[in-house]
Design an enzyme around this catalytic site. Sequence first.
Site, PDB file in Angstrom:
ATOM      1  N   ARG A 236      -8.974   1.466 -13.913  1.00 49.11           N
ATOM      2  CA  ARG A 236      -9.191   0.433 -14.927  1.00 49.11           C
ATOM      3  C   ARG A 236     -10.559   0.677 -15.565  1.00 49.11           C
ATOM      4  NH1 ARG A 236      -4.600  -0.555 -15.022  1.00 49.11           N
ATOM      5  NH2 ARG A 236      -3.510  -2.493 -14.582  1.00 49.11           N
ATOM      6  N   HIS A 284      -4.669   4.845 -22.222  1.00 49.19           N
ATOM      7  CA  HIS A 284      -4.085   4.070 -21.111  1.00 49.19           C
ATOM      8  C   HIS A 284      -2.579   4.341 -20.995  1.00 49.19           C
ATOM      9  CE1 HIS A 284      -4.403   0.173 -18.524  1.00 49.19           C
ATOM     10  NE2 HIS A 284      -3.420   0.971 -18.072  1.00 49.19           N
TER      11      HIS A 284
HETATM   12  P1  NDP Z   1      -2.719   0.328  -4.086  1.00 46.63           P
HETATM   13  O1  NDP Z   1      -2.995  -1.117  -3.851  1.00 46.63           O
HETATM   14  O2  NDP Z   1      -1.508   0.942  -3.477  1.00 46.63           O
HETATM   15  O3  NDP Z   1      -3.971   1.202  -3.598  1.00 46.63           O
HETATM   16  C1  NDP Z   1      -5.286   0.811  -3.818  1.00 46.63           C
HETATM   17  C2  NDP Z   1      -6.204   1.704  -3.014  1.00 46.63           C
HETATM   18  O4  NDP Z   1      -7.560   1.360  -3.328  1.00 46.63           O
HETATM   19  C3  NDP Z   1      -6.028   1.507  -1.501  1.00 46.63           C
HETATM   20  O5  NDP Z   1      -6.187   2.739  -0.832  1.00 46.63           O
HETATM   21  C4  NDP Z   1      -7.201   0.570  -1.160  1.00 46.63           C
HETATM   22  O6  NDP Z   1      -7.669   0.684   0.165  1.00 46.63           O
HETATM   23  C5  NDP Z   1      -8.256   1.088  -2.122  1.00 46.63           C
HETATM   24  N1  NDP Z   1      -9.300   0.087  -2.332  1.00 46.63           N
HETATM   25  C6  NDP Z   1      -9.179  -1.146  -2.878  1.00 46.63           C
HETATM   26  N2  NDP Z   1     -10.369  -1.786  -2.866  1.00 46.63           N
HETATM   27  C7  NDP Z   1     -11.254  -0.934  -2.289  1.00 46.63           C
HETATM   28  C8  NDP Z   1     -12.626  -1.011  -1.966  1.00 46.63           C
HETATM   29  N3  NDP Z   1     -13.346  -2.107  -2.240  1.00 46.63           N
HETATM   30  N4  NDP Z   1     -13.207   0.042  -1.361  1.00 46.63           N
HETATM   31  C9  NDP Z   1     -12.483   1.152  -1.062  1.00 46.63           C
HETATM   32  N5  NDP Z   1     -11.170   1.303  -1.341  1.00 46.63           N
HETATM   33  C10 NDP Z   1     -10.557   0.262  -1.949  1.00 46.63           C
HETATM   34  O7  NDP Z   1      -2.726   0.536  -5.684  1.00 46.63           O
HETATM   35  P2  NDP Z   1      -1.991   1.667  -6.532  1.00 46.63           P
HETATM   36  O8  NDP Z   1      -2.305   2.987  -5.935  1.00 46.63           O
HETATM   37  O9  NDP Z   1      -0.575   1.326  -6.742  1.00 46.63           O
HETATM   38  O10 NDP Z   1      -2.713   1.480  -7.960  1.00 46.63           O
HETATM   39  C11 NDP Z   1      -4.111   1.628  -8.094  1.00 46.63           C
HETATM   40  C12 NDP Z   1      -4.553   1.184  -9.480  1.00 46.63           C
HETATM   41  O11 NDP Z   1      -4.148   2.129 -10.469  1.00 46.63           O
HETATM   42  C13 NDP Z   1      -3.954  -0.124  -9.994  1.00 46.63           C
HETATM   43  O12 NDP Z   1      -4.602  -1.247  -9.434  1.00 46.63           O
HETATM   44  C14 NDP Z   1      -4.185  -0.008 -11.482  1.00 46.63           C
HETATM   45  O13 NDP Z   1      -5.447  -0.578 -11.824  1.00 46.63           O
HETATM   46  C15 NDP Z   1      -4.213   1.482 -11.734  1.00 46.63           C
HETATM   47  N6  NDP Z   1      -3.073   1.934 -12.557  1.00 46.63           N
HETATM   48  C16 NDP Z   1      -3.330   2.546 -13.757  1.00 46.63           C
HETATM   49  C17 NDP Z   1      -2.301   3.006 -14.527  1.00 46.63           C
HETATM   50  C18 NDP Z   1      -2.568   3.738 -15.790  1.00 46.63           C
HETATM   51  O14 NDP Z   1      -1.627   4.031 -16.531  1.00 46.63           O
HETATM   52  N7  NDP Z   1      -3.797   4.083 -16.080  1.00 46.63           N
HETATM   53  C19 NDP Z   1      -0.905   2.844 -14.120  1.00 46.63           C
HETATM   54  C20 NDP Z   1      -0.751   2.217 -12.830  1.00 46.63           C
HETATM   55  C21 NDP Z   1      -1.805   1.774 -12.099  1.00 46.63           C
HETATM   56  P3  NDP Z   1      -6.709   0.301   1.411  1.00 46.63           P
HETATM   57  O15 NDP Z   1      -5.765   1.484   1.533  1.00 46.63           O
HETATM   58  O16 NDP Z   1      -7.633   0.205   2.553  1.00 46.63           O
HETATM   59  O17 NDP Z   1      -6.014  -0.981   1.057  1.00 46.63           O
HETATM   60  C1  OXD Z   2      -0.399  -0.597 -14.451  1.00 44.71           C
HETATM   61  C2  OXD Z   2      -0.784   0.009 -15.722  1.00 44.71           C
HETATM   62  O1  OXD Z   2      -1.226  -1.232 -13.799  1.00 44.71           O
HETATM   63  O2  OXD Z   2       0.115   0.487 -16.459  1.00 44.71           O
HETATM   64  O3  OXD Z   2       0.787  -0.443 -14.061  1.00 44.71           O
HETATM   65  O4  OXD Z   2      -1.972   0.065 -16.035  1.00 44.71           O
END
Ligand code: NDP
Ligand code: OXD
Length: 321
Positions: A236, A284
């Site tokens: 993000r 994005h």
């Molecule tokens: P998940 O919830 O599956 O994974 C999030 C990861 O981030 C986990 O490993 C989590 O740790 C880690 N995390 C969260 N907070 C912290 C912190 N404070 N310190 C260290 N690690 C942290 O999310 P997704 O993988 O499904 O998606 C990730 C992000 O990708 C979404 O939230 C979205 O913002 C972005 N996204 C962007 C898209 C785009 O087109 N650009 C499309 C889809 C998503 P833990 O394993 O310990 O919980």
């Molecule tokens: C999502 C995105 O969060 O598209 O799925 O950014």
Amino acid sequence: MNKGALALLVHGGSENWSPERWKGRFDHVCEGRRVWLLPDAAFDPAEIHYAAVWKPTPGELAGFPNLRVIFNLGAGVDALMADSTLPKVPLVRVAVGDLTGRMTEYVVLHVLMHHRQELYLRACQREKCWEPRSQWPASAISVGIMGLGTLGSDAAEVLRRIGFRVSGWSRSPRQTEGIECFHGNAQLDAFLEQTNILVCLLPLTPDTRHILNRKLFAKLNRNSPMGAPVLINAGRGGLQDETDILGCLDDGTLGAASLDVFATEPLPADSPFWMHRNVVLTPHNAADTDPHEISKYVARQIERFEAGGPLENVVDPARGY
Ligand code: NDP
Ligand code: OXD
């Protein structure tokens, strides 16, 4: 007996977020259930049991007294978490193979682009300049992935298979074969110190806002054949300090950046990122949300929930993701 109705609130802007397209898909997959497209539909708020949403206006979900589940139509829930009026019902986010595969494509494309010196080679081509630089193997580069969740762990696995040294950083401890796993603030520096290409796939939460800043970039490893480290952010825009990124690109703290997300989207026309020669920018769309796949995912979850089964991929409000 009437099935509880589904309210659809989609405010995306791009072609992929056409509300009518989503309505057509949900009408198809939610057989026998009324699907109301807001804000235009005339309906009784009490009949709404489910809401499927993308970037609803804050407060828009507060008027349904019988709401049982909110389905976010994407993976990131930061926009919903920012709504203090959000009803206290389970919030389900997207975690499906289609979206994950798309993000892995983006990450692998951009890691390879920097590793294979594509910015240099394209500039040479424009100038008709035949000056090959020596090319190192993938094993010479350490890719560090911030966020080892649904998306990060899949990308990590594919990069590992290509031959990169891959590590990951998460909030809680993880174990993945072939991936060096770090977690928590105490292990962040050790993770950064060995990372040449930093990929950010974190959710945006109060803990992660502006985590991508000069202090963090200065800790990245500069001892690979690539020299200055590279940033790839598809999480993000709020995760990054954009002034710091520009400053670090200009003084060599960072060699290049691939950015899919920005603090303000669409990116304003006067943003210096547009024309920066070391920035690869995408609007994005690293991982588009496919209405076909996601509507099936939501319909399946509703059926299971109504049969007494558990919901999957429910957001923990305390963690914010
Ligand atoms: P998940 O919830 O599956 O994974 C999030 C990861 O981030 C986990 O490993 C989590 O740790 C880690 N995390 C969260 N907070 C912290 C912190 N404070 N310190 C260290 N690690 C942290 O999310 P997704 O993988 O499904 O998606 C990730 C992000 O990708 C979404 O939230 C979205 O913002 C972005 N996204 C962007 C898209 C785009 O087109 N650009 C499309 C889809 C998503 P833990 O394993 O310990 O919980
Ligand atoms: C999502 C995105 O969060 O598209 O799925 O950014």
